[in-house]
Motif scaffolding. Structure first.
Motif, PDB file in Angstrom:
ATOM      1  N   VAL A  12       0.828  -1.205   0.000  1.00  0.00           N
ATOM      2  CA  VAL A  12       0.000   0.000   0.000  1.00  0.00           C
ATOM      3  C   VAL A  12       0.865   1.259   0.000  1.00  0.00           C
ATOM      4  CG1 VAL A  12      -1.768   1.310   1.269  1.00  0.00           C
ATOM      5  CG2 VAL A  12      -1.958  -1.184   1.076  1.00  0.00           C
ATOM      6  N   THR A  13       1.942   1.265   0.792  1.00  0.00           N
ATOM      7  CA  THR A  13       2.797   2.440   0.850  1.00  0.00           C
ATOM      8  C   THR A  13       3.527   2.657  -0.478  1.00  0.00           C
ATOM      9  OG1 THR A  13       3.085   2.069   3.220  1.00  0.00           O
ATOM     10  CG2 THR A  13       4.569   3.637   2.198  1.00  0.00           C
ATOM     11  N   ALA A  14       4.005   1.611  -1.095  1.00  0.00           N
ATOM     12  CA  ALA A  14       4.671   1.745  -2.403  1.00  0.00           C
ATOM     13  C   ALA A  14       3.709   2.281  -3.450  1.00  0.00           C
ATOM     14  CB  ALA A  14       5.245   0.403  -2.845  1.00  0.00           C
ATOM     15  N   LYS A  15       2.482   1.812  -3.418  1.00  0.00           N
ATOM     16  CA  LYS A  15       1.471   2.295  -4.370  1.00  0.00           C
ATOM     17  C   LYS A  15       1.201   3.780  -4.153  1.00  0.00           C
ATOM     18  CE  LYS A  15      -3.161   1.116  -6.078  1.00  0.00           C
ATOM     19  NZ  LYS A  15      -3.950   2.311  -5.858  1.00  0.00           N
ATOM     20  N   LEU A  16       1.044   4.196  -2.894  1.00  0.00           N
ATOM     21  CA  LEU A  16       0.812   5.611  -2.596  1.00  0.00           C
ATOM     22  C   LEU A  16       2.020   6.450  -3.020  1.00  0.00           C
ATOM     23  CD1 LEU A  16      -1.000   7.809  -1.375  1.00  0.00           C
ATOM     24  CD2 LEU A  16       0.052   7.312   0.847  1.00  0.00           C
ATOM     25  N   PHE A  17       3.210   5.952  -2.779  1.00  0.00           N
ATOM     26  CA  PHE A  17       4.428   6.639  -3.208  1.00  0.00           C
ATOM     27  C   PHE A  17       4.383   6.848  -4.723  1.00  0.00           C
ATOM     28  CE2 PHE A  17       8.813   7.164  -4.427  1.00  0.00           C
ATOM     29  CZ  PHE A  17       9.435   7.775  -3.352  1.00  0.00           C
ATOM     30  N   ALA A  18       4.099   5.797  -5.458  1.00  0.00           N
ATOM     31  CA  ALA A  18       4.064   5.882  -6.922  1.00  0.00           C
ATOM     32  C   ALA A  18       2.981   6.836  -7.418  1.00  0.00           C
ATOM     33  CB  ALA A  18       3.850   4.490  -7.521  1.00  0.00           C
ATOM     34  N   GLU A  19       1.886   6.931  -6.692  1.00  0.00           N
ATOM     35  CA  GLU A  19       0.782   7.812  -7.086  1.00  0.00           C
ATOM     36  C   GLU A  19       1.034   9.276  -6.741  1.00  0.00           C
ATOM     37  OE1 GLU A  19      -2.537   6.044  -5.049  1.00  0.00           O
ATOM     38  OE2 GLU A  19      -2.796   4.497  -6.582  1.00  0.00           O
ATOM     39  N   SER A  47       9.286   1.321 -11.466  1.00  0.00           N
ATOM     40  CA  SER A  47      10.143   1.798 -12.552  1.00  0.00           C
ATOM     41  C   SER A  47      10.624   3.238 -12.414  1.00  0.00           C
ATOM     42  CB  SER A  47       9.429   1.627 -13.905  1.00  0.00           C
ATOM     43  OG  SER A  47       9.123   0.282 -14.132  1.00  0.00           O
ATOM     44  N   TYR A  48      10.928   3.668 -11.207  1.00  0.00           N
ATOM     45  CA  TYR A  48      11.601   4.952 -11.078  1.00  0.00           C
ATOM     46  C   TYR A  48      12.979   4.798 -11.705  1.00  0.00           C
ATOM     47  CZ  TYR A  48       8.033   6.918  -8.024  1.00  0.00           C
ATOM     48  OH  TYR A  48       6.860   7.400  -7.527  1.00  0.00           O
ATOM     49  N   LYS A  49      13.391   5.806 -12.472  1.00  0.00           N
ATOM     50  CA  LYS A  49      14.659   5.716 -13.188  1.00  0.00           C
ATOM     51  C   LYS A  49      15.725   6.563 -12.491  1.00  0.00           C
ATOM     52  CE  LYS A  49      12.120   5.113 -17.476  1.00  0.00           C
ATOM     53  NZ  LYS A  49      10.906   4.802 -16.777  1.00  0.00           N
ATOM     54  N   LYS A 118      13.636  20.660   0.030  1.00  0.00           N
ATOM     55  CA  LYS A 118      12.433  21.461  -0.212  1.00  0.00           C
ATOM     56  C   LYS A 118      11.797  20.978  -1.516  1.00  0.00           C
ATOM     57  CE  LYS A 118      10.802  26.164  -0.781  1.00  0.00           C
ATOM     58  NZ  LYS A 118      11.186  27.592  -0.842  1.00  0.00           N
ATOM     59  N   GLY A 119      10.501  20.732  -1.458  1.00  0.00           N
ATOM     60  CA  GLY A 119       9.785  20.204  -2.618  1.00  0.00           C
ATOM     61  C   GLY A 119       9.775  18.689  -2.667  1.00  0.00           C
ATOM     62  N   GLY A 120      10.537  18.050  -1.763  1.00  0.00           N
ATOM     63  CA  GLY A 120      10.585  16.590  -1.713  1.00  0.00           C
ATOM     64  C   GLY A 120       9.365  16.001  -1.031  1.00  0.00           C
ATOM     65  N   TYR A 121       9.348  14.681  -0.930  1.00  0.00           N
ATOM     66  CA  TYR A 121       8.169  13.973  -0.423  1.00  0.00           C
ATOM     67  C   TYR A 121       8.527  13.010   0.695  1.00  0.00           C
ATOM     68  CZ  TYR A 121       6.002  15.794  -4.622  1.00  0.00           C
ATOM     69  OH  TYR A 121       5.527  16.643  -5.588  1.00  0.00           O
ATOM     70  N   ILE A 122       7.564  12.836   1.609  1.00  0.00           N
ATOM     71  CA  ILE A 122       7.690  11.860   2.681  1.00  0.00           C
ATOM     72  C   ILE A 122       6.410  11.024   2.660  1.00  0.00           C
ATOM     73  CG2 ILE A 122       7.877  11.501   5.168  1.00  0.00           C
ATOM     74  CD1 ILE A 122       9.246  14.322   5.272  1.00  0.00           C
ATOM     75  N   VAL A 123       6.568   9.730   2.446  1.00  0.00           N
ATOM     76  CA  VAL A 123       5.429   8.812   2.388  1.00  0.00           C
ATOM     77  C   VAL A 123       5.643   7.766   3.473  1.00  0.00           C
ATOM     78  CG1 VAL A 123       4.133   7.196   0.938  1.00  0.00           C
ATOM     79  CG2 VAL A 123       5.228   9.214  -0.104  1.00  0.00           C
ATOM     80  N   TYR A 124       4.644   7.604   4.350  1.00  0.00           N
ATOM     81  CA  TYR A 124       4.810   6.675   5.465  1.00  0.00           C
ATOM     82  C   TYR A 124       3.487   6.071   5.894  1.00  0.00           C
ATOM     83  CZ  TYR A 124       3.283  10.530   8.507  1.00  0.00           C
ATOM     84  OH  TYR A 124       2.563  11.553   9.087  1.00  0.00           O
TER      85      TYR A 124
END
Length: 178
Positions: A12-19, A47-49, A118-124
């Motif tokens: 679920v967390t990987a899916k939210l990260f990708a979305e 598939s993050y490059k 700054k502008g980055g993301y935190i998904v947890y």
């Protein structure tokens, strides 16, 4: 585990990260509480490059297992809330199974903001009952960071966490503002 035999919070967390986290020309991603590297393996499916993927965990043994997956480019043994990582370093952070009783405290969220650009993301993820327990301070720290304009919520979803034990979880995505 999901009905497919997969670890529900990891999936679920990987899916939210990708979305919610857009792919960039190159990215530095920190997997906080990387453990055996299952989260990195799951995220790699999206598939993050050009990703530099760093595993962060307190256990040397777990990091040794993660190394065998050949997904991570760097490994940091450390603890939250004082990671020792330089400020404004990562483009994104993913954190699963770390915010549970007896592990990383809610104050660790401040550390995640500090090490994210700054502008980055935190998904947890966090177990629902633990998040809603006022003594855990997760809601308080999230609100303080939001009011201080350190981050903004992109998404919050409720989903299964440990289905066999009927435990729900919350899954969050925040963007760091300053």
């Amino acid at each position: 585990m999901c009905g497919t035999g997969e670890n529900t919070p990891v999936v679920v967390t990987a899916k939210l990260f990708a979305e919610t986290v857009p792919d960039q020309e190159s990215m530095k991603i920190l997997d906080v509480g990387a453990g055996t590297g299952e989260q990195g393996e799951q995220l790699a499916k999206y598939s993050y490059k050009n990703v530099e993927f760093t595993a962060f965990d307190p256990s040397e043994g777990m990091l040794n297992v993660a190394k065998k997956r050949n997904i991570y480019s760097d490994f940091i043994q450390g603890y939250l809330p004082d990671s020792g990582i330089v400020s404004d370093f990562f483009d994104a952070i993913i954190c699963v199974g770390t915010f549970i009783p007896g592990h990383a405290p809610a104050e660790s969220l401040r550390e995640l903001v500090r090490v994210t650009k700054k502008g980055g993301y935190i998904v947890y993820s966090v177990r629902k009952h633990f998040y809603e327990d006022q003594e855990s301070h997760f809601q308080i720290v999230e609100e303080e960071l939001t009011k201080a304009k350190h981050w903004r919520m992109i998404a919050k979803i409720e989903d299964e966490y440990l289905p066999a034990q009927n435990i729900k979880g919350y899954y969050f995505s925040f963007q760091v503002l300053n």
